[in-house]
Design an enzyme around this catalytic site. Structure first.
Site, PDB file in Angstrom:
ATOM      1  N   HIS A   7      36.717 -23.829  29.271  1.00 44.91           N
ATOM      2  CA  HIS A   7      35.705 -23.259  30.162  1.00 44.91           C
ATOM      3  C   HIS A   7      35.313 -24.241  31.258  1.00 44.91           C
ATOM      4  O   HIS A   7      35.602 -25.425  31.167  1.00 44.91           O
ATOM      5  CB  HIS A   7      34.456 -22.809  29.385  1.00 44.91           C
ATOM      6  CG  HIS A   7      33.717 -23.926  28.709  1.00 44.91           C
ATOM      7  ND1 HIS A   7      33.928 -24.263  27.379  1.00 44.91           N
ATOM      8  CD2 HIS A   7      32.768 -24.790  29.152  1.00 44.91           C
ATOM      9  CE1 HIS A   7      33.133 -25.276  27.056  1.00 44.91           C
ATOM     10  NE2 HIS A   7      32.420 -25.621  28.114  1.00 44.91           N
ATOM     11  N   HIS A  80      30.614 -29.435  34.438  1.00 48.78           N
ATOM     12  CA  HIS A  80      31.691 -30.063  33.666  1.00 48.78           C
ATOM     13  C   HIS A  80      32.875 -29.117  33.504  1.00 48.78           C
ATOM     14  O   HIS A  80      32.784 -27.935  33.803  1.00 48.78           O
ATOM     15  CB  HIS A  80      31.188 -30.540  32.288  1.00 48.78           C
ATOM     16  CG  HIS A  80      30.763 -29.432  31.371  1.00 48.78           C
ATOM     17  ND1 HIS A  80      29.476 -28.960  31.297  1.00 48.78           N
ATOM     18  CD2 HIS A  80      31.462 -28.707  30.462  1.00 48.78           C
ATOM     19  CE1 HIS A  80      29.398 -27.996  30.390  1.00 48.78           C
ATOM     20  NE2 HIS A  80      30.595 -27.825  29.867  1.00 48.78           N
ATOM     21  N   GLU A 129      34.413 -32.374  29.205  1.00 45.55           N
ATOM     22  CA  GLU A 129      34.097 -32.048  27.806  1.00 45.55           C
ATOM     23  C   GLU A 129      35.412 -31.821  27.085  1.00 45.55           C
ATOM     24  O   GLU A 129      36.283 -31.115  27.590  1.00 45.55           O
ATOM     25  CB  GLU A 129      33.232 -30.776  27.750  1.00 45.55           C
ATOM     26  CG  GLU A 129      32.894 -30.327  26.335  1.00 45.55           C
ATOM     27  CD  GLU A 129      32.057 -29.038  26.309  1.00 45.55           C
ATOM     28  OE1 GLU A 129      31.886 -28.397  27.365  1.00 45.55           O
ATOM     29  OE2 GLU A 129      31.594 -28.680  25.214  1.00 45.55           O
TER      30      GLU A 129
HETATM   31 CO    CO Z   1      30.789 -26.876  27.988  1.00 45.20          CO
END
Ligand code: CO
Length: 137
Positions: A7, A80, A129
């Site tokens: 994502h 992120h 991440e």
């Molecule tokens: Co995230």
């Protein structure tokens, strides 16, 4: 080695308003409705895309880790990028061995699997991440 893009994280003042933008302006039809993650200090919702997700994150509480980001970017902004890895502890050890700055210890992320964050200075200004691939994938 990183796996699939899971994502893109986007910090927003309001998850509901952001979802409405993606619904009305971009025609998104599938969403994961917002939920609180008190331990992480964020409220999270997802826009489901054919090949990925947008993770919309809103501050929760006065010491939310994204408050500073939203002060600098009051309308929200790209926060992120999340890639999947097979094993979060191995990934954390490899990142540290490579000299990268791992922010904090592995913790449970919005998908219910452990995640770590890598400092933006290690990736050309992008907060990364790393998320352990969900077992049902
Ligand atoms: Co995230």
């Amino acid at each position: 080695m990183v796996g699939r893009l899971n994502h893109i994280g986007i910090a927003v003042p309001s998850v509901e308003e952001a979802m409405e933008t993606y619904r009305t302006l971009y025609g998104a039809t599938e969403f994961v409705q917002p939920f609180d993650m008190p331990a992480q200090g964020v409220r999270v919702g997802f826009v489901n895309l054919p090949n990925s997700q947008l993770e919309l994150i809103e501050p929760l509480g006065d010491d939310s880790p994204i408050i500073g980001f939203l002060e600098r970017n009051p309308k929200g902004g790209q926060h992120h990028v999340c890639f999947e890895v097979p094993d979060i502890n191995e990934a954390a050890a490899e990142m540290k061995a490579s000299g990268a700055t791992v922010l904090g210890e592995p913790r449970i992320g919005a998908h219910g699997t452990p995640v770590i964050f890598i400092h933006p200075k290690n990736s050309h200004g992008v907060l990364i991440e790393l998320m352990e691939t969900p077992k049902d994938h």
